[in-house]
Design a protein around this motif. Structure first.
Motif, short mmCIF file in Angstrom:
data_model
loop_
_atom_site.label_atom_id
_atom_site.label_comp_id
_atom_site.label_asym_id
_atom_site.label_seq_id
_atom_site.Cartn_x
_atom_site.Cartn_y
_atom_site.Cartn_z
N LYS A 1 0.79 -1.34 0.00
CA LYS A 1 0.11 0.10 0.02
C LYS A 1 0.84 1.25 0.14
O LYS A 1 0.51 2.14 -0.70
CB LYS A 1 -0.81 0.19 1.18
CG LYS A 1 -2.07 1.42 1.28
CD LYS A 1 -2.63 1.31 2.64
CE LYS A 1 -3.43 2.50 2.62
NZ LYS A 1 -3.89 2.51 4.23
N GLU A 2 1.76 1.26 0.72
CA GLU A 2 2.81 2.31 0.76
C GLU A 2 3.62 2.46 -0.34
O GLU A 2 3.64 3.92 -0.99
CB GLU A 2 3.81 2.31 1.97
CG GLU A 2 3.14 2.42 3.34
CD GLU A 2 2.70 3.78 3.66
OE1 GLU A 2 3.44 4.82 3.53
OE2 GLU A 2 1.46 3.96 4.36
N SER B 1 2.63 1.74 -3.64
CA SER B 1 1.49 2.02 -4.26
C SER B 1 1.33 3.60 -4.12
O SER B 1 1.31 4.54 -5.10
CB SER B 1 0.29 1.53 -4.29
OG SER B 1 -0.68 1.97 -4.94
N GLU B 2 1.21 4.08 -2.92
CA GLU B 2 0.95 5.65 -2.76
C GLU B 2 2.10 6.39 -3.15
O GLU B 2 1.88 7.45 -3.67
CB GLU B 2 0.42 5.81 -1.14
CG GLU B 2 -0.55 5.28 -0.77
CD GLU B 2 -0.92 5.36 0.84
OE1 GLU B 2 -0.18 6.01 1.40
OE2 GLU B 2 -2.03 4.71 1.34
N MET B 3 3.43 5.85 -2.80
CA MET B 3 4.44 6.63 -3.19
C MET B 3 4.79 6.54 -4.74
O MET B 3 4.98 7.59 -5.33
CB MET B 3 5.72 5.87 -2.62
CG MET B 3 5.96 5.91 -1.27
SD MET B 3 7.22 5.18 -0.48
CE MET B 3 8.72 5.85 -1.18
N GLN B 4 4.18 5.76 -5.45
CA GLN B 4 4.23 5.74 -6.98
C GLN B 4 3.39 6.83 -7.51
O GLN B 4 3.54 7.55 -8.49
CB GLN B 4 3.92 4.46 -7.52
CG GLN B 4 4.97 3.33 -7.39
CD GLN B 4 4.57 2.01 -8.17
OE1 GLN B 4 3.22 1.74 -8.01
NE2 GLN B 4 5.55 1.27 -8.33
N ILE B 5 2.21 6.91 -6.75
CA ILE B 5 1.08 7.94 -7.31
C ILE B 5 1.92 9.18 -7.06
O ILE B 5 1.68 10.37 -7.67
CB ILE B 5 -0.11 7.71 -6.63
CG1 ILE B 5 -0.78 6.40 -7.08
CG2 ILE B 5 -1.10 8.91 -6.69
CD1 ILE B 5 -1.96 5.98 -6.20
N GLN B 6 2.38 9.57 -5.76
CA GLN B 6 2.75 10.86 -5.64
C GLN B 6 4.10 11.29 -6.68
O GLN B 6 4.35 12.32 -6.88
CB GLN B 6 3.26 10.67 -3.84
CG GLN B 6 2.35 10.71 -2.98
CD GLN B 6 3.02 10.59 -1.66
OE1 GLN B 6 4.23 10.18 -1.46
NE2 GLN B 6 2.13 10.74 -0.54
N ASP C 1 -0.56 16.21 -1.12
CA ASP C 1 -0.26 15.24 0.09
C ASP C 1 1.26 15.04 0.05
O ASP C 1 2.02 15.34 -0.81
CB ASP C 1 -0.56 13.73 -0.67
CG ASP C 1 -1.88 13.57 -0.59
OD1 ASP C 1 -2.81 14.06 0.25
OD2 ASP C 1 -2.12 12.89 -1.61
N ARG D 1 4.84 13.46 1.64
CA ARG D 1 5.14 11.85 1.85
C ARG D 1 5.33 11.65 3.54
O ARG D 1 5.61 12.61 4.19
CB ARG D 1 6.70 11.82 1.33
CG ARG D 1 6.54 11.59 -0.30
CD ARG D 1 7.66 10.90 -0.78
NE ARG D 1 7.45 10.71 -1.88
CZ ARG D 1 7.98 10.02 -2.86
NH1 ARG D 1 8.89 8.94 -2.21
NH2 ARG D 1 7.56 9.70 -4.21
#
Length: 99
Positions: A20-21, A23-28, A92, A94
């Motif tokens: 999950k983390e 995936s969120e980092m890739q979006i960011q 957002d 990090r």
């Protein structure tokens, strides 16, 4: 036997959290890339405008104000500093969190 299953469950939860983390980092990262590309294009636009003004100033034939007024009629959109500030602010940030 329940004790043996507990580390596996914790490992599974930790791996899910990591997925999950990431995936969120890739979006960011994708958002940051888009922001950097936009900033690059704005910088190029400002450099071109500066060169235009310097050319107009050095030619002496027309004033920079008149040269600027002529460029505005050709679809030139002024750079919005408020828009840049919004892009740099980011929605957002990090975060460093643990499961």
């Amino acid at each position: 036997m329940e004790i043996a299953e507990e580390p596996t469950t914790n490992l599974g939860q930790t791996l899910e959290w990591l997925r999950k983390e990431l995936s969120e980092m890739q979006i960011q990262d994708q958002r940051l890339l888009l922001t950097l590309r936009h900033l690059h294009s704005v910088l190029e636009e400002l450099r071109a405008e500066r060169a235009h003004w310097e050319d107009a100033r050095s030619s002496g034939g027309s004033s920079p104000i008149r040269a600027r007024a002529g460029s505005e009629g050709r679809g030139h959109q002024p750079v919005s500093l408020r828009g840049l500030a919004y892009l740099l602010q980011g929605e957002d940030s990090r975060r460093s969190s643990l499961p």
